[in-house]
Design a protein around this motif. Structure first.
Motif, PDB file in Angstrom:
ATOM      1  N   ASP A 342       0.811  -1.217   0.000  1.00  0.00           N
ATOM      2  CA  ASP A 342       0.000   0.000   0.000  1.00  0.00           C
ATOM      3  C   ASP A 342       0.849   1.273   0.000  1.00  0.00           C
ATOM      4  O   ASP A 342       0.411   2.340   0.438  1.00  0.00           O
ATOM      5  CB  ASP A 342      -0.967   0.020   1.195  1.00  0.00           C
ATOM      6  N   LEU A 343       2.095   1.149  -0.504  1.00  0.00           N
ATOM      7  CA  LEU A 343       2.919   2.343  -0.700  1.00  0.00           C
ATOM      8  C   LEU A 343       2.521   3.048  -1.987  1.00  0.00           C
ATOM      9  O   LEU A 343       2.679   4.273  -2.104  1.00  0.00           O
ATOM     10  CB  LEU A 343       4.398   1.941  -0.752  1.00  0.00           C
ATOM     11  N   TRP A 344       2.063   2.292  -2.959  1.00  0.00           N
ATOM     12  CA  TRP A 344       1.491   2.806  -4.205  1.00  0.00           C
ATOM     13  C   TRP A 344       0.096   2.193  -4.354  1.00  0.00           C
ATOM     14  O   TRP A 344      -0.174   1.103  -3.813  1.00  0.00           O
ATOM     15  CB  TRP A 344       2.316   2.371  -5.419  1.00  0.00           C
ATOM     16  N   SER A 345      -0.733   2.863  -5.144  1.00  0.00           N
ATOM     17  CA  SER A 345      -1.994   2.230  -5.513  1.00  0.00           C
ATOM     18  C   SER A 345      -1.742   1.214  -6.619  1.00  0.00           C
ATOM     19  O   SER A 345      -0.764   1.325  -7.387  1.00  0.00           O
ATOM     20  CB  SER A 345      -3.001   3.271  -5.997  1.00  0.00           C
ATOM     21  N   ALA A 346      -2.617   0.238  -6.735  1.00  0.00           N
ATOM     22  CA  ALA A 346      -2.486  -0.753  -7.810  1.00  0.00           C
ATOM     23  C   ALA A 346      -2.601  -0.081  -9.172  1.00  0.00           C
ATOM     24  O   ALA A 346      -1.889  -0.443 -10.117  1.00  0.00           O
ATOM     25  CB  ALA A 346      -3.556  -1.832  -7.648  1.00  0.00           C
ATOM     26  N   ALA A 347      -3.470   0.905  -9.295  1.00  0.00           N
ATOM     27  CA  ALA A 347      -3.633   1.596 -10.574  1.00  0.00           C
ATOM     28  C   ALA A 347      -2.361   2.340 -10.959  1.00  0.00           C
ATOM     29  O   ALA A 347      -1.955   2.333 -12.131  1.00  0.00           O
ATOM     30  CB  ALA A 347      -4.822   2.558 -10.502  1.00  0.00           C
ATOM     31  N   ASP A 348      -1.714   2.979  -9.997  1.00  0.00           N
ATOM     32  CA  ASP A 348      -0.466   3.685 -10.293  1.00  0.00           C
ATOM     33  C   ASP A 348       0.643   2.702 -10.658  1.00  0.00           C
ATOM     34  O   ASP A 348       1.474   2.979 -11.527  1.00  0.00           O
ATOM     35  CB  ASP A 348      -0.039   4.535  -9.095  1.00  0.00           C
ATOM     36  N   ALA A 349       0.673   1.568  -9.989  1.00  0.00           N
ATOM     37  CA  ALA A 349       1.680   0.561 -10.319  1.00  0.00           C
ATOM     38  C   ALA A 349       1.520   0.086 -11.752  1.00  0.00           C
ATOM     39  O   ALA A 349       2.504  -0.045 -12.496  1.00  0.00           O
ATOM     40  CB  ALA A 349       1.577  -0.617  -9.360  1.00  0.00           C
ATOM     41  N   ASP A 350       0.274  -0.173 -12.172  1.00  0.00           N
ATOM     42  CA  ASP A 350       0.026  -0.580 -13.553  1.00  0.00           C
ATOM     43  C   ASP A 350       0.435   0.512 -14.528  1.00  0.00           C
ATOM     44  O   ASP A 350       1.071   0.253 -15.561  1.00  0.00           O
ATOM     45  CB  ASP A 350      -1.453  -0.905 -13.749  1.00  0.00           C
ATOM     46  N   ARG A 351       0.068   1.748 -14.203  1.00  0.00           N
ATOM     47  CA  ARG A 351       0.343   2.863 -15.115  1.00  0.00           C
ATOM     48  C   ARG A 351       1.837   3.099 -15.284  1.00  0.00           C
ATOM     49  O   ARG A 351       2.334   3.275 -16.401  1.00  0.00           O
ATOM     50  CB  ARG A 351      -0.351   4.122 -14.584  1.00  0.00           C
ATOM     51  N   VAL A 352       2.588   3.085 -14.195  1.00  0.00           N
ATOM     52  CA  VAL A 352       4.033   3.309 -14.271  1.00  0.00           C
ATOM     53  C   VAL A 352       4.713   2.168 -15.022  1.00  0.00           C
ATOM     54  O   VAL A 352       5.631   2.385 -15.826  1.00  0.00           O
ATOM     55  CB  VAL A 352       4.631   3.484 -12.859  1.00  0.00           C
ATOM     56  N   THR A 353       4.267   0.941 -14.785  1.00  0.00           N
ATOM     57  CA  THR A 353       4.823  -0.196 -15.507  1.00  0.00           C
ATOM     58  C   THR A 353       4.633  -0.032 -17.004  1.00  0.00           C
ATOM     59  O   THR A 353       5.550  -0.295 -17.798  1.00  0.00           O
ATOM     60  CB  THR A 353       4.166  -1.498 -15.016  1.00  0.00           C
ATOM     61  N   ASP A 354       3.453   0.402 -17.418  1.00  0.00           N
ATOM     62  CA  ASP A 354       3.196   0.612 -18.844  1.00  0.00           C
ATOM     63  C   ASP A 354       4.039   1.755 -19.415  1.00  0.00           C
ATOM     64  O   ASP A 354       4.491   1.694 -20.554  1.00  0.00           O
ATOM     65  CB  ASP A 354       1.712   0.898 -19.073  1.00  0.00           C
ATOM     66  N   LEU A 355       4.244   2.795 -18.626  1.00  0.00           N
ATOM     67  CA  LEU A 355       5.082   3.909 -19.087  1.00  0.00           C
ATOM     68  C   LEU A 355       6.504   3.437 -19.373  1.00  0.00           C
ATOM     69  O   LEU A 355       7.071   3.728 -20.427  1.00  0.00           O
ATOM     70  CB  LEU A 355       5.111   5.020 -18.032  1.00  0.00           C
ATOM     71  N   ILE A 356       7.096   2.717 -18.439  1.00  0.00           N
ATOM     72  CA  ILE A 356       8.483   2.269 -18.608  1.00  0.00           C
ATOM     73  C   ILE A 356       8.583   1.235 -19.720  1.00  0.00           C
ATOM     74  O   ILE A 356       9.507   1.260 -20.541  1.00  0.00           O
ATOM     75  CB  ILE A 356       9.034   1.709 -17.287  1.00  0.00           C
ATOM     76  N   GLY A 357       7.635   0.318 -19.772  1.00  0.00           N
ATOM     77  CA  GLY A 357       7.691  -0.759 -20.749  1.00  0.00           C
ATOM     78  C   GLY A 357       7.577  -0.284 -22.178  1.00  0.00           C
ATOM     79  O   GLY A 357       8.297  -0.762 -23.066  1.00  0.00           O
ATOM     80  N   ALA A 358       6.685   0.667 -22.453  1.00  0.00           N
ATOM     81  CA  ALA A 358       6.482   1.098 -23.840  1.00  0.00           C
ATOM     82  C   ALA A 358       6.021   2.543 -23.981  1.00  0.00           C
ATOM     83  O   ALA A 358       6.368   3.208 -24.944  1.00  0.00           O
ATOM     84  CB  ALA A 358       5.465   0.178 -24.522  1.00  0.00           C
TER      85      ALA A 358
END
Length: 366
Positions: A342-358
């Motif tokens: 709960d240091l990040w929200s799940a939605a933010d984790a998904d969004r940041v992962t997508d930013l870095i990945g592509a």
């Protein structure tokens, strides 16, 4: 969360595959940055990258993870390099490739890599390779300058971007301002009679950098570790600080490649300069089981919209698999772990992962 487990990946920095079957010694040479074979009684399979290849790649060839190197290489040889490449590239599941075409040897060009992978590929033009190719045709400085300028203009229209390996040729501690035309002509008069010899003159390297920067297309810069041709202390990205500041008015995006062990410095530069981005490629493959720890260090300072995935794969399709899978595992462990606590929200984790990945690469390369 679903995204961190298998994010869409755009490999913004990679190379072609060697177009032949390989002996064990030849294969191992691509598992290291060393220019020498492993000492007697040792193996480059006994590295973080070697272990990652043995864990992640055998299933694509119908073998169990962690199988012995000889068993893996025998299966690879049995189906041939093309079929092995096709299976492995598709197992890597990368959506697009930006291919640096400046390395020597019989390597697959972007179109052939695309056909094997089943994903589109575009070219990244290596500036030093372009200059050396043109220098074989003339010893006249003005003719060279005209030809180089036209080639850069054409590349800016057709390629995804440019790359420089000035870190290898001189180091990154170059004077930041563009060199004057007379200084460039004098340097060319010294270099051109060698008919395309290795370009190391700092005046000419600066001319190449500024020629690319003025197009406004992204410019990739090697920083951090590499093969023994490099002097690592000259590849610290902080040495680029004055150039970064000087080039900002051109609106050129600078992408710092690899960065390790200076990845925290690269993250700082990406934070304080709006046109600077950092890349995790090469680093995660070579750190293997420690990739999550290194990715977490990248994420300490680098803004999440300024970090890019790549594999820097060269020669072996296995390196695409290792780079992609290690990134996916590391981002799931690091970012997913922060969300689980709960240091990040799940939605933010998904969004940041997508930013870095592509997502970040799509934005800056267009």
């Amino acid at each position: 969360m679903s995204t961190p487990a298998r994010p869409l990946l755009l490999d913004h920095h990679c190379h072609g595959l060697v177009r032949r079957d390989l002996s064990r010694a030849d294969f191992e040479a691509y598992l290291t940055e060393s220019a020498d074979p492993a000492p007697p009684g040792t193996s480059f399979f006994d590295t973080q990258l070697g272990f990652a290849v043995r864990r992640l790649c055998p299933p694509a060839l119908g073998l169990d993870p962690h199988c012995p190197p000889d068993a893996y290489l025998e299966a690879r040889s049995r189906i041939g390099w093309q079929e092995a490449a096709r299976r492995l590239l598709r197992a890597a599941d990368i959506s697009e490739y930006l291919v640096d075409t400046g390395l020597p040897g019989d390597l697959t060009p972007p179109g052939e890599l695309s056909a094997l992978a089943g994903s589109p590929a575009r070219e990244i033009v290596r500036l030093e390779h372009l200059a050396e190719s043109l220098a074989r045709a003339t010893t006249d400085p003005d003719a060279f300058l005209e030809a180089f300028a036209e080639s850069v203009r054409q590349a800016a229209r057709t390629a995804a971007g440019f790359k420089s390996v000035a870190a290898y040729r001189h180091g990154l501690a170059l004077p930041p301002e563009p060199p004057g035309r007379q200084a460039v002509r004098e340097a060319l008069a010294r270099w051109l009679p060698a008919r395309g010899a290795r370009l190391t003159d700092p005046v000419l390297l600066r001319h190449l950098l500024w020629s690319a920067a003025r197009t406004g297309r992204p410019l990739q810069l090697h920083t951090g570790f590499g093969d023994p041709d490099l002097r690592l202390h000259r590849a610290d990205p902080l040495l680029l600080t004055e150039f970064i500041e000087a080039v900002r008015p051109t609106r050129c995006t600078l992408v710092l490649l690899h960065c390790y062990p200076y990845h925290r410095q690269a993250g700082y530069l990406a934070q304080v300069h709006p046109h600077v981005y950092a890349d995790v490629g090469l680093t995660l493959g070579h750190t293997g089981a420690r990739a999550a720890a290194v990715l977490a260090e990248f994420l300490e300072l680098a803004p999440f919209g300024k970090l890019l995935f790549s594999t820097d794969a060269y020669g072996l399709p296995e390196l695409y698999v290792a780079g992609a899978r290690l990134f996916r595992e590391a981002v799931a462990e690091v970012v997913g772990g922060w969300a689980a606590r709960d240091l990040w929200s799940a939605a933010d984790a998904d969004r940041v992962t997508d930013l870095i990945g592509a997502g970040n690469a799509r934005r800056i390369y267009g």
